[in-house]
Design an enzyme around this catalytic site. Structure first.
Site, PDB file in Angstrom:
ATOM      1  N   ARG A  56      -9.530  -5.743  -7.698  1.00 17.89           N
ATOM      2  CA  ARG A  56     -10.669  -6.631  -7.511  1.00 17.89           C
ATOM      3  C   ARG A  56     -10.293  -7.653  -6.449  1.00 17.89           C
ATOM      4  NH1 ARG A  56      -7.939 -10.589  -7.914  1.00 17.89           N
ATOM      5  NH2 ARG A  56      -9.827 -11.811  -7.861  1.00 17.89           N
ATOM      6  N   GLY A  57     -11.297  -8.478  -6.085  1.00 12.55           N
ATOM      7  CA  GLY A  57     -11.086  -9.391  -4.966  1.00 12.55           C
ATOM      8  C   GLY A  57     -11.665  -8.724  -3.716  1.00 12.55           C
ATOM      9  N   ALA A  58     -12.474  -9.475  -2.972  1.00 14.76           N
ATOM     10  CA  ALA A  58     -13.263  -8.866  -1.898  1.00 14.76           C
ATOM     11  C   ALA A  58     -12.431  -8.064  -0.877  1.00 14.76           C
ATOM     12  CB  ALA A  58     -14.105  -9.939  -1.221  1.00 14.76           C
ATOM     13  N   ARG A  99     -19.610  -2.194  -6.415  1.00 10.01           N
ATOM     14  CA  ARG A  99     -19.709  -3.653  -6.585  1.00 10.01           C
ATOM     15  C   ARG A  99     -20.551  -4.188  -5.425  1.00 10.01           C
ATOM     16  NH1 ARG A  99     -14.864  -7.099  -8.573  1.00 10.01           N
ATOM     17  NH2 ARG A  99     -16.616  -8.111  -9.622  1.00 10.01           N
ATOM     18  N   GLN A 206      -9.426 -14.376 -14.230  1.00  2.66           N
ATOM     19  CA  GLN A 206      -8.615 -14.110 -13.026  1.00  2.66           C
ATOM     20  C   GLN A 206      -7.637 -15.247 -12.748  1.00  2.66           C
ATOM     21  OE1 GLN A 206     -11.909 -13.658 -13.213  1.00  2.66           O
ATOM     22  NE2 GLN A 206     -12.638 -12.014 -11.911  1.00  2.66           N
ATOM     23  N   ASP A 247     -16.801 -13.965  -1.537  1.00  2.00           N
ATOM     24  CA  ASP A 247     -17.139 -12.536  -1.559  1.00  2.00           C
ATOM     25  C   ASP A 247     -18.115 -12.183  -0.451  1.00  2.00           C
ATOM     26  OD1 ASP A 247     -16.236 -13.186  -4.450  1.00  2.00           O
ATOM     27  OD2 ASP A 247     -16.030 -11.022  -4.159  1.00  2.00           O
ATOM     28  N   ASN A 257     -19.307 -16.572  -4.410  1.00  2.00           N
ATOM     29  CA  ASN A 257     -17.940 -16.436  -4.927  1.00  2.00           C
ATOM     30  C   ASN A 257     -18.016 -16.386  -6.451  1.00  2.00           C
ATOM     31  OD1 ASN A 257     -15.061 -16.242  -4.405  1.00  2.00           O
ATOM     32  ND2 ASN A 257     -14.890 -18.273  -5.313  1.00  2.00           N
ATOM     33  N   LYS A 258     -16.887 -16.246  -7.072  1.00  2.00           N
ATOM     34  CA  LYS A 258     -16.810 -16.079  -8.533  1.00  2.00           C
ATOM     35  C   LYS A 258     -17.668 -17.098  -9.270  1.00  2.00           C
ATOM     36  CE  LYS A 258     -15.330 -13.508 -10.319  1.00  2.00           C
ATOM     37  NZ  LYS A 258     -16.184 -12.364 -10.734  1.00  2.00           N
TER      38      LYS A 258
HETATM   39  O1  MRU Z   1     -14.851 -10.298  -9.611  1.00  2.42           O
HETATM   40  P1  MRU Z   1     -13.679 -10.485  -8.691  1.00  2.42           P
HETATM   41  O2  MRU Z   1     -12.426 -10.785  -9.419  1.00  2.42           O
HETATM   42  O3  MRU Z   1     -13.556  -9.349  -7.726  1.00  2.42           O
HETATM   43  O4  MRU Z   1     -14.055 -11.772  -7.857  1.00  2.42           O
HETATM   44  C1  MRU Z   1     -13.155 -12.228  -6.893  1.00  2.42           C
HETATM   45  C2  MRU Z   1     -13.570 -13.494  -6.245  1.00  2.42           C
HETATM   46  O5  MRU Z   1     -14.608 -14.050  -6.532  1.00  2.42           O
HETATM   47  C3  MRU Z   1     -12.676 -13.993  -5.158  1.00  2.42           C
HETATM   48  O6  MRU Z   1     -12.703 -15.384  -5.104  1.00  2.42           O
HETATM   49  C4  MRU Z   1     -13.154 -13.425  -3.817  1.00  2.42           C
HETATM   50  O7  MRU Z   1     -13.289 -12.047  -3.891  1.00  2.42           O
HETATM   51  C5  MRU Z   1     -12.246 -13.771  -2.711  1.00  2.42           C
HETATM   52  S1  MRU Z   1     -10.733 -12.909  -2.843  1.00  2.42           S
HETATM   53  C6  MRU Z   1      -9.794 -13.261  -1.492  1.00  2.42           C
END
Ligand code: MRU
Length: 357
Positions: A56-58, A99, A206, A247, A257-258
């Site tokens: 996970r993470g963009a 996603r 996270q 994201d 973002n999250k």
């Molecule tokens: O749902 P996730 O864990 O994929 O969400 C991740 C985030 O919101 C991060 O802050 C974002 O992807 C940036 S990661 C460098």
């Protein structure tokens, strides 16, 4: 159980990598207690890894999808270039659908498809070769961009160095080193005082599971807080600045973002604390005019009613689970990119950034 390889130092583990015609990744659902490697041997296991948040993470899901496209090409039995390209188009559609919020996913698969199309005249074997090289290039570029974000962002951290971050925008969320964690890592490496307040980040945790683990690996001082402690910490003067990842950043600078990020930005404005967003260009989506146009992923409410499989709410209670929120651009102090720090008005700054060669 296999332990993931490290690039140069323990701070720079690999989130995802290609080995033996397989996409391998650290299973982020198992962290922090177990470092386990998942082997993705076909398109559906790559898609599952992204959807289930094993990765996970963009930027990290972008890198994974790129390796996934290479995997599809290399496993293809297509006899013609057109058949192979069609398989890749279908794979892109499947991967992109896993996603919807992080634009890096579709950005990476689009780049892979374009690369395949430009190699079309060279035949199917050449496409299989160039696609693996392209996925490796996307990974390497992401890592380099994270380091550059660190260089540009570190000077923004005030002298006392108390930084609040949300979710995990660290090495695990990228090819390595991170986006929001990059200025923190760089400032720490420069010997500056740093203390990170880590938001737990309900419901997927996270912050508690991943950011806390990464900072521990790096030896960076931290304090874990639950999300509802952030306001109190700001009110008591414990926080000097906030740095989060993104994201998707729309053309006007609105930031997805999250879930919980927007609340922090509102709190930051009230307490007059700088609110920074760190992201590479693959996160910027000029085709999306504003945050209102960003699709927000709705995840299974069971991730809210349960933690690690244990029910924390009455059986059958309705629950909501928007996985992301949108922070309006007027609450963002600056956007830290690999090419420098962008200041408002973001519409102009983002357009100028995109027009740079
Ligand atoms: O749902 P996730 O864990 O994929 O969400 C991740 C985030 O919101 C991060 O802050 C974002 O992807 C940036 S990661 C460098």
């Amino acid at each position: 159980m296999r332990v993931a390889p490290f690039i140069a130092t323990p701070m720079e583990f690999r989130t995802v990598w290609w080995e033996d015609e397989t996409v391998r990744l650290i299973d982020q659902r198992k962290l922090p207690h177990t470092v386990e490697v998942v082997n993705c041997t076909d398109l559906s296991s790559v898609a599952y890894a992204i959807r289930s948040m094993q990765v996970r993470g963009a930027p990290a899901i972008g890198c994974t999808a790129a390796y996934g496209m290479a995997l599809v090409a290399r496993q293809s039995a297509a006899h013609s270039v057109e058949d192979l390209l069609e398989e890749l188009r279908q794979a892109k559609a499947i991967l992109d659908a896993q996603r919807p919020t992080a634009v890096n996913l579709a950005w990476a698969t689009s780049r892979m498809l374009r690369r395949a199309e430009t190699a079309a005249s060279e035949g199917t074997t050449a496409i299989k070769t160039v696609l693996l090289a392209e996925a490796e290039a996307i990974f390497a570029e992401d890592l380099a961009m994270c380091h550059a974000i660190g260089e540009h962002g570190a000077p923004l951290i005030p002298p006392r160095g108390h930084v609040l971050t949300h979710c995990n925008a660290g090495g695990l969320a990228t090819a390595g080193y991170g986006t929001a964690l990059a200025p923190i890592r760089t400032a720490f490496a420069q010997g500056r005082p740093i203390h990170v307040f880590v938001d737990e980040t309900r419901p997927f945790l996270q912050g508690a599971r991943l950011t806390a683990w990464e900072l521990l690996q790096a030896g960076i001082p931290q304090t874990l807080i639950t999300d509802n402690m952030a306001a109190f910490m700001m009110q008591r003067g414990h926080i000097d600045c906030i740095i989060v990842g993104a994201d998707r950043i729309a053309a006007n600078g609105d930031v997805a973002n999250k879930i919980g990020t927007y609340g922090l930005a509102v709190l930051a404005r009230y307490h007059q604390i700088p609110f920074y967003v760190a992201a590479p260009y693959s996160t910027i989506d000029l085709a999306t005019a504003s945050g209102a146009d960003i699709p927000i992923e709705e995840r299974d409410p069971a991730e809210v009613t349960h933690i690690a499989g244990i029910a924390i709410a009455p059986h059958g209670v309705p629950a909501a689970h928007p996985a992301f929120d949108v922070t309006p651009n007027e609450l963002v102090t600056a956007i830290i990119t690999e090419r420098g720090v962008l200041h408002p008005p973001f519409t102009v700054a983002l357009r100028q950034l995109a027009s740079q060669p």
